[in-house]
Scaffold this motif. Structure first.
Motif, short mmCIF file in Angstrom:
data_model
loop_
_atom_site.label_atom_id
_atom_site.label_comp_id
_atom_site.label_asym_id
_atom_site.label_seq_id
_atom_site.Cartn_x
_atom_site.Cartn_y
_atom_site.Cartn_z
N GLN A 1 -2.46 -13.61 59.74
CA GLN A 1 -3.79 -13.23 59.27
C GLN A 1 -4.07 -13.81 57.89
N ARG B 1 -4.43 -16.66 57.09
CA ARG B 1 -5.08 -17.96 57.29
C ARG B 1 -4.09 -19.10 57.47
N ALA C 1 -8.51 -16.31 59.11
CA ALA C 1 -7.35 -15.56 59.64
C ALA C 1 -7.09 -15.98 61.08
N LEU D 1 -10.58 -17.19 62.78
CA LEU D 1 -11.82 -16.41 62.64
C LEU D 1 -12.89 -17.19 61.87
N ALA D 2 -12.51 -18.33 61.29
CA ALA D 2 -13.48 -19.14 60.54
C ALA D 2 -14.26 -20.09 61.44
N GLY D 3 -14.13 -19.94 62.75
CA GLY D 3 -14.88 -20.81 63.66
C GLY D 3 -14.31 -22.22 63.71
N SER E 1 -16.08 -17.09 65.71
CA SER E 1 -14.66 -16.78 65.50
C SER E 1 -13.90 -16.82 66.83
N TRP F 1 -10.70 -15.49 68.91
CA TRP F 1 -9.80 -14.33 68.90
C TRP F 1 -8.71 -14.42 69.95
N LYS G 1 -16.14 -15.82 70.00
CA LYS G 1 -16.57 -14.42 70.22
C LYS G 1 -18.02 -14.32 70.66
N GLU H 1 -15.95 -6.94 61.60
CA GLU H 1 -16.65 -8.23 61.49
C GLU H 1 -18.13 -8.08 61.83
N ASP I 1 -19.91 -13.82 53.70
CA ASP I 1 -19.16 -14.67 54.62
C ASP I 1 -17.91 -13.91 55.07
N THR J 1 -15.68 -14.56 57.14
CA THR J 1 -14.42 -15.30 57.32
C THR J 1 -13.64 -15.40 56.01
N LYS J 2 -14.37 -15.30 54.90
CA LYS J 2 -13.69 -15.38 53.61
C LYS J 2 -13.09 -14.02 53.21
N LEU K 1 -12.37 -11.28 55.58
CA LEU K 1 -11.57 -10.58 56.59
C LEU K 1 -10.38 -11.40 57.07
N PRO K 2 -9.30 -10.72 57.39
CA PRO K 2 -9.04 -9.30 57.15
C PRO K 2 -8.68 -9.07 55.69
#
Lengths: 358, 297
Positions: free
Chosen positions: A170, A172, A193, A212-214, A238, A240, A255, B127, B135, B137-138, B140-141
């Motif tokens: 998580q 990243r 993440a 999760l950043a696409g 994102s 998952w 997602k 989310e 943002d 993504t910046k 979480l988590p």
């Protein structure tokens, strides 16, 4: 009301509250962990692990027989012949013999966090991710072989390829560990993440994973280099869940319900379409038929490789888990619905449903 | 509705603070203090109302009234209501601000729990709660590490192989301090109220301690900060009697003048309800306001 009586009532009330809070289990919400082997189906949910008869969906047993409110199971069981390995939210990893009445062979209790992801096994070594930021490697006799300490809770199933253990973080990144001693070989940084377990393709000797950043990337296993990264021109949502690899096509979803096929070698897009709803769950491949898509709203659809829907069903509840495919059935786990597990045959006919007894 | 109006904005503010300070523990502390500051006027009003009620209940007139109508509850209630009306004291004056604060406190608690999402399902839901201008993504988590703690797990500080629940101890101590600070003086007061507050002061710290021991450290941190902020607010209002917490301190807060002026009952006929002289013109409330002690800033 006399002073004494009032005091007694208050003390009883507060003692009740106190006891209620003592009796509370872990405060976390999650989804059923389903795993299937040859003629075996196991479901981890709340205070029990159930073995389900694949023929009729009836629980043949549950472990433990009497629930312990602090022992909560969400991690799917790792099936290994006559045993399963399953972790709980009481920080224990259990090896349970399931050949007859379930018998606990051993309990690994050194972790300080929850087991959420499925463990992985290679030879004698069991690799278990834990929320205490550790990956634990234990041998079959319950001896700790090594511990890898990271920066974030590990919640997804590790991947074991040759001498490497590859885990999503998580924090990243994707972490490559030495299987022998747990030392870090390399860490590959991504933009978001990484929740989805990494997926390995032998043909390209690469690991595929989304964040999760696409973004969805191919990482060369030997060098750790990101060979390509796909973000659909910045519109990818994102990711998952793991992809599937079928007929030389890498198929995955974000997602938002966008389903995309890429070339594993180049990362170039073959096609994409919108499934029509939110889709945290991943895709599951049904041999010779196509791929199953499970939307959060409970719509389950089998698509052929021509992207035409073969059948579609709606289950009661919300679906967040990737469906599990057995030799003959598609199993869908749902929460907040009429049933916990729904089984369909490959023609889309409902076979059975499973709802735990209270 | 509840999520949209309360929990979602709270969660986003908490996430914004986390983005700025880059530490979730610090963000919980700052966010709790922020919410406590915003609700400070309500707390102050609640305290003033309860002070006025206590002053009234201690007054000879009230005591006489209790004695006089002790066998006639209906009449007693009627007379009490008259007195409340006359003095501009509302029996619900201290409850209303507390009731308004409840959703805020519950929202604060829920937003902390939501932000500490620890399972994929909770992350999916978190989310979804994040406003588009943040943002996700910046953020979480969220990294749950703070000092030696994992904010998502029950806290134990390992010393020589023994896990010491430091936060739990702090929660118990701060709850003891808070309940003692908030406990009204019992001398001359209502016995039932005294019994109730005594029971509360005994059991609340234990209850909070058990919760802190069992629940995640993030929540225990919130309990500690919330308790200490409440104590600080009371201290700022000059209502803290430190000798109740630290017996070796002799100084008591300045004896404040009663917040309301209650004239004694004149001797009157047994059967006729007494004619209560107005406290002052133009209104009892205005008189009470003039007589109120100045608050320490």
């Amino acid at each position: 009301m006399s002073k004494k009586l009032l005091r007694s009532v208050l003390i009883v009330l507060l003692a009740g509250l106190l006891l209620a809070s003592c009796a509370m289990g872990p405060r976390a919400e999650s989804t059923p962990g389903i795993s299937a082997g040859e003629n075996q189906i196991f479901v981890s949910y709340l205070n029990y692990v159930y073995e389900i008869d694949p023929a009729n969906g009836i629980a043949t047993w549950r472990y433990p027989e009497k629930s312990n409110i602090k022992q909560v199971f969400y991690a799917p069981a790792l099936i290994d012949g006559e045993s399963i390995y399953v972790g709980d939210f009481a920080n224990d990893l259990l090896k349970i013999n399931v050949s007859g009445t379930p018998t606990v062979e051993w309990i690994f209790s050194e972790a300080k966090g929850w087991y959420q992801g499925k463990a992985a096994k290679d030879g004698n070594l069991i690799i278990a991710p834990n929320s205490d930021r550790n990956i634990y490697a234990i041998d079959e006799s319950n001896t700790l072989v090594w511990t890898h300490h990271g920066d974030f809770a590990y919640i997804s199933e590790p991947l074991i390829v040759d001498d490497m253990v590859i885990v999503s973080s998580q924090d990243r990144k994707v972490v490559f560990l030495n299987k022998a001693d747990g030392t870090t070989i390399r860490e590959v940084e991504l933009n978001g993440a990484v929740i989805a377990p990494p997926f390995y393709d032998t043909q390209t000797d690469s690991v595929f994973v989304g964040s999760l950043a696409g973004e969805f990337v191919r990482i060369d296993r030997q060098s750790g280099e990101i060979v390509w990264s796909f973000d659909d021109s910045g519109t990818l949502g994102s990711v998952w869940a793991q992809p599937i690899l079928v007929d030389g096509q890498l198929i995955f979803n974000d997602k938002t319900g966008k389903i995309i096929s890429l070339s594993p070698e180049t990362g170039l897009q073959n096609w994409q379409f919108i499934a029509g709803g939110s889709m945290p769950a991943g895709l599951a491949w049904v041999e010779g038929k196509g791929f199953v898509v499970a939307l959060e709203d409970g719509t389950i659809t089998l698509y052929g490789m021509d992207r035409q829907a073969i059948w579609s069903r709606i289950v009661s509840g919300s679906v967040y888990n990737t469906p599990v495919v057995t030799d003959t059935m598609v199993l869908v786990g749902a929460i907040k619905g009429d049933n916990l597990v729904y089984a369909f045959d490959f023609q889309g006919q409902p076979v059975w449903t499973f709802k735990p007894e209270k | 509705m509840w999520d949209t109006l309360i929990v979602q904005p709270f969660t986003n503010v908490l996430l914004m603070i986390t983005m700025v300070v880059k530490n979730f523990g610090v963000a919980i502390i700052l966010f709790t203090i922020l919410i406590k500051l915003i609700t400070y006027p309500l707390t102050a009003r609640q305290l003033k109302s309860s002070q006025a009620m206590q002053d009234m209940q201690k007054s000879p007139r009230y005591v006489k009234m209790q004695e006089k109508y002790k066998d006639n509850k209906e009449k007693l209630a009627e007379e009490q209501m008259k007195l409340y009306k006359e003095l501009g004291v509302s029996p619900f004056g201290s409850c209303l601000p507390m009731l308004i604060q409840f959703p805020v406190i519950i929202g604060l608690y829920q937003s902390i729990m939501r932000a500490m999402a620890s399972t994929p399902l909770e992350l999916v839901k978190l989310e979804r709660m994040v406003y588009p201008f943040l943002d996700s993504t910046k953020i979480l988590p969220i990294q749950n590490r703070f000092l030696w703690m994992d904010l998502g797990q029950p806290e134990r500080l390992m010393i020589a192989g023994i896990g010491i629940p430091v936060l739990t101890i702090l929660v118990i101590l701060s709850t003891v301090v808070q309940t003692r600070v908030m406990q009204p003086p019992t001398e001359g007061g209502n016995d039932q109220a005294a019994a109730m507050t005594n029971s509360m002061s005994m059991t609340m710290p234990i209850l909070m301690g058990v919760m802190a021991y069992q629940f995640s450290a993030g929540l225990a941190l919130y309990f500690v900060v919330s308790n200490l902020t409440t104590v600080a607010q009371y201290a700022a209002m000059g209502k803290t009697d430190w000798s109740r917490i630290f017996p070796w301190i002799k100084t008591k807060p300045k004896v404040s003048k009663p917040s309301i002026v209650i004239p004694d009952l004149p001797d009157e006929d047994e059967d006729e309800p007494e004619v209560i002289e107005k406290v002052s013109k133009p209104s009892a409330r205005a008189a009470a306001k003039r007589q109120r002690p100045k608050m320490k800033k």
